[in-house]
Each structure stands twice: as C-alpha cells, then as structure tokens.
Design a protein around this motif. Structure first.
Motif, PDB file in Angstrom:
ATOM      1  N   ALA A   1       0.817  -1.218   0.000  1.00  0.00           N
ATOM      2  CA  ALA A   1       0.000   0.000   0.000  1.00  0.00           C
ATOM      3  C   ALA A   1       0.852   1.270   0.000  1.00  0.00           C
ATOM      4  N   ASP A   2       2.074   1.222   0.594  1.00  0.00           N
ATOM      5  CA  ASP A   2       2.917   2.411   0.640  1.00  0.00           C
ATOM      6  C   ASP A   2       3.918   2.479  -0.508  1.00  0.00           C
ATOM      7  N   GLU A   3       3.763   1.596  -1.517  1.00  0.00           N
ATOM      8  CA  GLU A   3       4.648   1.605  -2.671  1.00  0.00           C
ATOM      9  C   GLU A   3       3.940   2.214  -3.886  1.00  0.00           C
ATOM     10  N   MET A   4       4.748   2.838  -4.727  1.00  0.00           N
ATOM     11  CA  MET A   4       4.242   3.435  -5.951  1.00  0.00           C
ATOM     12  C   MET A   4       5.100   2.996  -7.123  1.00  0.00           C
ATOM     13  N   ALA A   5       4.524   3.056  -8.312  1.00  0.00           N
ATOM     14  CA  ALA A   5       5.270   2.783  -9.535  1.00  0.00           C
ATOM     15  C   ALA A   5       5.828   4.104 -10.052  1.00  0.00           C
ATOM     16  N   ARG A   6       7.151   4.247 -10.066  1.00  0.00           N
ATOM     17  CA  ARG A   6       7.817   5.482 -10.466  1.00  0.00           C
ATOM     18  C   ARG A   6       8.316   5.376 -11.902  1.00  0.00           C
ATOM     19  N   HIS A   7       8.176   6.455 -12.650  1.00  0.00           N
ATOM     20  CA  HIS A   7       8.613   6.497 -14.038  1.00  0.00           C
ATOM     21  C   HIS A   7      10.049   7.037 -14.113  1.00  0.00           C
ATOM     22  N   THR A   8      10.957   6.262 -14.666  1.00  0.00           N
ATOM     23  CA  THR A   8      12.323   6.746 -14.909  1.00  0.00           C
ATOM     24  C   THR A   8      12.405   7.584 -16.173  1.00  0.00           C
ATOM     25  N   CYS A   9      11.373   7.467 -17.034  1.00  0.00           N
ATOM     26  CA  CYS A   9      11.365   8.206 -18.300  1.00  0.00           C
ATOM     27  C   CYS A   9      10.611   9.520 -18.195  1.00  0.00           C
TER      28      CYS A   9
ATOM     29  N   LEU B   1       9.923   1.460 -15.329  1.00  0.00           N
ATOM     30  CA  LEU B   1       9.217   1.573 -14.051  1.00  0.00           C
ATOM     31  C   LEU B   1      10.042   0.948 -12.943  1.00  0.00           C
ATOM     32  N   ILE B   2      10.026   1.594 -11.778  1.00  0.00           N
ATOM     33  CA  ILE B   2      10.691   1.075 -10.584  1.00  0.00           C
ATOM     34  C   ILE B   2       9.785   1.334  -9.390  1.00  0.00           C
ATOM     35  N   PRO B   3       9.850   0.483  -8.368  1.00  0.00           N
ATOM     36  CA  PRO B   3       9.018   0.719  -7.173  1.00  0.00           C
ATOM     37  C   PRO B   3       9.660   1.761  -6.264  1.00  0.00           C
ATOM     38  N   GLY B   4       8.845   2.396  -5.450  1.00  0.00           N
ATOM     39  CA  GLY B   4       9.343   3.370  -4.491  1.00  0.00           C
ATOM     40  C   GLY B   4       8.216   3.919  -3.642  1.00  0.00           C
ATOM     41  N   SER B   5       8.581   4.729  -2.666  1.00  0.00           N
ATOM     42  CA  SER B   5       7.584   5.316  -1.769  1.00  0.00           C
ATOM     43  C   SER B   5       7.077   6.641  -2.342  1.00  0.00           C
ATOM     44  N   ARG B   6       6.062   7.213  -1.689  1.00  0.00           N
ATOM     45  CA  ARG B   6       5.550   8.514  -2.111  1.00  0.00           C
ATOM     46  C   ARG B   6       6.624   9.599  -1.956  1.00  0.00           C
ATOM     47  N   SER B   7       7.462   9.471  -0.898  1.00  0.00           N
ATOM     48  CA  SER B   7       8.536  10.430  -0.708  1.00  0.00           C
ATOM     49  C   SER B   7       9.541  10.355  -1.856  1.00  0.00           C
ATOM     50  N   ASP B   8       9.862   9.110  -2.295  1.00  0.00           N
ATOM     51  CA  ASP B   8      10.784   8.954  -3.429  1.00  0.00           C
ATOM     52  C   ASP B   8      10.192   9.569  -4.691  1.00  0.00           C
TER      53      ASP B   8
END
Length: 268
Positions: free
Chosen positions: A19-27, A38-45
């Motif tokens: 629930a505290d993970e997000m899909a982050r776009h490197t592009c 795509l890489i996983p990370g938190s809302r802060s990241d």
C-alpha cells in the motif's frame, strides 16, 4: 481498478506492490507502461523525483512536504546541484530572480519568498537574520548556495568586496570623470560604502558650494549689548583685531573688579 503502469510493474516483479509503494517512471512520461521504465518506491521517493526533475507543481509548500515526508531543508537541497564543480560551488537549480536563487517557505502561517542563501543561513544559524545583515559570497558566484562559501556581513562589507575584487563597474577606472588620477594621494575611500572619490573634485565641489551659498549682509551695530551707544567718545577700537568695545562697559567691569578685590571679609 488498477493503474496500468502499476499493473505492468507488478507483473514484471512477480508480486503485488504494498500500500505504501508506488510505480515510479524513470522516463518522466506518465502514460508510459513499459516495465523497463518503471521502478518501485515510496511517495517520498516519487516526490523527490518530481522536484529533482522539475516536474513539481507551483503550489508545492510546507503542507505537501509534510504529506510526502519531506522537511523544508530536504526540499531546499532538492534544488541544489551538490556535484562539486571545478570551482567547488554548489549551484542553485531552482527559480531565480535577478541572478539570485529564490526559495518559498512558510513563516507565521504565510508563504514567503526568500533569497536561497538567506534562507539557508537562517536555517544554519537557527535564528532570523536582521534587516542590516547580508549574506556574502566568498566564491563571487551569486548562484552558489554552498555553506562553506557563505559568510555574514553588512551591505557596506558587500559593497567593499565588490570594489576590492574588481567586480564593480567603476573599479577598473584609473581616472575620475575630470581626468584626475585615482592614485594613493588623490583617492578618498568612503568608510561607509567603500566607494572611491577624487579628492581634487571633492575639494572643488565643496569650495563651489561655499561660494554659491549666499552670505547674510552684516548690519553695523550702533549699541553694545547693555544699550550704550557706539559713538566716538564711547567706542574703543582694538589696535590688533580692529573690534569695537564699549568704554562704559569696560569701566563698569573694572569698577566691579576693584570692589571685589578691595572688600574685606566680615569678622566672625
């Protein structure tokens, strides 16, 4: 319902994101669903990505910092290029105004726009800077916010730095506008601002002001302060100074002097 890029990343990882993970776009392309981007990370990241890649909203403030786990200092440092340049500076990459970095922060419940170096020094010193205090650059790079390159001073100190280091537009001048040289004997340094002034022009300007100042006409005195007339019999002219003296007043002063010196003290 699941976001397409989140579903794509979960399929690549072979597990579901917490629930505290997000899909982050490197592009930095929100519609992209390529799992390699795509890489996983938190809302802060994810918030740090937005700040560092300049994808932030203009309304980012202290409330957003708290929501995404960022302190004001962390948000400040997200605008700083900490990769040391050849001159050792850490340039500001955020918004600028007149060549100075600008940083928005909350103060007494209101959003205030600070000069980046001033906000940093207040954070480091733990107090609010006085109005007459100025943050000076040792490196002569206005966009630098590296703490080791900053020092406190006054506006006069800052102006003196500009003149001594040759950055002022008048610092390269060897003569004044009237052709007098700026040598040691003819140069006056203003102690307040550190500005150079031509002594010859300064003296001429003061002399011109004195000459232009209208002189009050002197009316001849006809009586002394005690009311005695300055006539031929009562006027004594001092032979050395030429000043007039009242003979009647002189006689009264002499008479009073003899009365004081001749009087004997009363017996006990």
């Amino acid at each position: 319902m699941v976001f397409a890029h989140r579903w794509s990343l979960e399929r690549k990882l072979g597990r579901k994101l917490s629930a505290d993970e997000m899909a982050r776009h490197t592009c930095d392309n929100p519609p992209c669903v390529n799992p390699d981007h795509l890489i996983p990370g938190s809302r802060s990241d994810n918030m740090m990505d937005m700040l560092q890649r300049n994808r932030r909203r203009s309304t980012v403030g202290i409330k957003q910092d708290q929501r995404h786990g960022l302190t004001p200092y962390e948000r400040f440092m997200s605008y700083v290029d900490t990769e040391t340049t050849p001159d050792g500076c850490h340039p500001w990459t955020g918004r600028t105004s007149y060549g100075r970095g600008k940083f928005g922060a909350r103060k007494d419940g209101k959003r205030v726009q600070y000069v980046a170096t001033r906000w940093l020094m207040e954070h480091v010193l733990g107090r609010e800077l006085k109005p007459d205090e100025v943050v000076r650059h040792k490196c002569d790079n206005p966009i630098c916010v590296r703490r080791e390159h900053l020092e406190m001073g006054t506006a006069a100190d800052n102006a003196r730095d500009i003149v001594e280091r040759g950055y002022h537009h008048n610092a390269s001048k060897t003569h004044c506008k009237n052709g007098h040289p700026f040598d040691e004997a003819n140069t006056y340094i203003n102690p307040a601002s550190g500005a150079r002034q031509c002594r010859t022009c300064r003296s001429a300007s003061r002399k011109e002001q004195r000459d232009e100042k209208p002189k009050k006409p002197r009316t001849p005195k006809t009586h002394c302060p005690q009311g005695h007339p300055y006539d031929e019999e009562n006027t004594y002219v001092h032979p050395r100074t030429g000043s007039k003296h009242c003979r009647a007043c002189n006689r009264e002063r002499v008479r009073a002097h003899y009365q004081r010196t001749s009087s004997t003290p009363a017996s006990a």
